[in-house]
Write an enzyme that holds these catalytic residues in place. Structure first.
Site, PDB file in Angstrom:
ATOM      1  N   GLU A  49      64.274  17.067 136.452  1.00 33.62           N
ATOM      2  CA  GLU A  49      64.869  16.746 135.151  1.00 33.62           C
ATOM      3  C   GLU A  49      63.830  17.079 134.100  1.00 33.62           C
ATOM      4  O   GLU A  49      62.767  16.453 134.052  1.00 33.62           O
ATOM      5  CB  GLU A  49      65.237  15.259 135.053  1.00 33.62           C
ATOM      6  CG  GLU A  49      66.578  14.901 135.627  1.00 33.62           C
ATOM      7  CD  GLU A  49      66.959  13.462 135.332  1.00 33.62           C
ATOM      8  OE1 GLU A  49      66.174  12.736 134.678  1.00 33.62           O
ATOM      9  OE2 GLU A  49      68.041  13.041 135.763  1.00 33.62           O
ATOM     10  N   ASP A  60      64.865   5.439 126.132  1.00 31.01           N
ATOM     11  CA  ASP A  60      63.610   5.518 126.867  1.00 31.01           C
ATOM     12  C   ASP A  60      62.636   4.438 126.434  1.00 31.01           C
ATOM     13  O   ASP A  60      62.607   4.017 125.276  1.00 31.01           O
ATOM     14  CB  ASP A  60      62.974   6.897 126.669  1.00 31.01           C
ATOM     15  CG  ASP A  60      63.772   7.991 127.345  1.00 31.01           C
ATOM     16  OD1 ASP A  60      64.018   7.855 128.550  1.00 31.01           O
ATOM     17  OD2 ASP A  60      64.162   8.960 126.671  1.00 31.01           O
TER      18      ASP A  60
END
Length: 264
Positions: A49, A60
């Site tokens: 990824e 995040d």
């Protein structure tokens, strides 16, 4: 069948689970980022990824947020990330998923994004903040759907919505193991077992990979019986952050990849 589908088929035949490794493109700088990724490919990562750095990565945690900041300061953007994938394809045949927020794709142009992603050698895309019901405007610009569209399922996703998400997914489904942001605590295995069972009954054979809270080999070993793979990102970015000025940063990330893969 693209590289993602081929990879899961190979892993099933070997009775193995996938290690999906996340790193931010261009962190700590484009040159060393390429070295890190090549080392990850050699060390056993099954799917990469590649995070597209963004100034407001709300899903995040602080470690990956800081990785985005470093990459942006080093000049990384979506166009350069595609150049990086193209360069990687000379030596790395690992499936690559572009992991992005919607805003950079919107600014880049949906049709151009699709075309350039395929031309670069990317195999899939995961748009973390674009739910299926809001994605038609984008995906109608993708005529052939040769780019796998990875979808997210959260612990709070109702069962009927799981079915709808699975119908629009390809490549694999990313099951978020807990609420919150990346880099949090460890997943609750009892709850995760229920979630994976519920999702598997509705996903018509699409592989399920579990992410969030998996940073150590023992985490990967505990989660792997429940899924087709695990996603690890914050653990690698912690190493990059701690050793960003160290010439051995790539080898340290590679060691972590090897230990996690061995646990699967």
């Amino acid at each position: 069948m693209n590289r993602i589908d081929e990879k899961f088929e190979q892993l099933r035949k070997r009775n193995e689970k996938a290690l999906v490794g996340f790193v931010t493109a261009g962190d700590p700088d484009p040159g060393r980022s390429l070295e890190i990724i090549r080392t990850m490919c050699r060390s056993g990562v099954d799917i990469l990824e590649l995070g597209i750095p963004f100034s407001d990565p709300t899903a995040d945690g602080p470690v990956i947020q800081r990785s985005s900041t470093r990459a942006l300061k080093a000049g990384m953007n979506l166009s350069k990330a595609f150049e990086m994938i193209r360069e990687l394809r000379g030596t790395c045949d690992v499936p690559i998923v572009a992991f992005s927020y919607y805003n950079p794709i919107l600014a880049y142009g949906g049709a151009k994004f699709y075309r350039d992603a395929l031309d670069s050698g990317a195999d899939g895309v995961l748009i973390v903040d674009l739910p299926p019901e809001e994605s038609d405007e984008l995906t109608r610009q993708w005529p052939d759907r040769d780019l796998a569209l990875i979808r997210l399922v959260a612990p709070t996703t109702p069962p009927d919505r799981m079915s709808a998400i699975a119908q629009s997914a390809s490549g694999f489904i990313y099951l978020v193991s807990m609420t919150g942001v990346t880099g949090g605590g460890e997943p609750d295995l009892t709850e995760l077992s229920f979630l994976t069972s519920e999702l598997r009954s509705r996903c018509d054979g699409i592989p399920v990979c579990v992410g969030f809270g998996i940073s150590l080999p023992e985490h990967a070993r505990a989660v792997s019986p429940l899924a087709d793979g695990v996603v690890v990102g914050t653990a690698f970015e912690r190493i990059i952050e701690a050793h960003q000025n160290d010439s051995a940063v790539a080898s340290k990330v590679g060691e972590a990849v090897g230990a996690l893969k061995a646990a699967l």
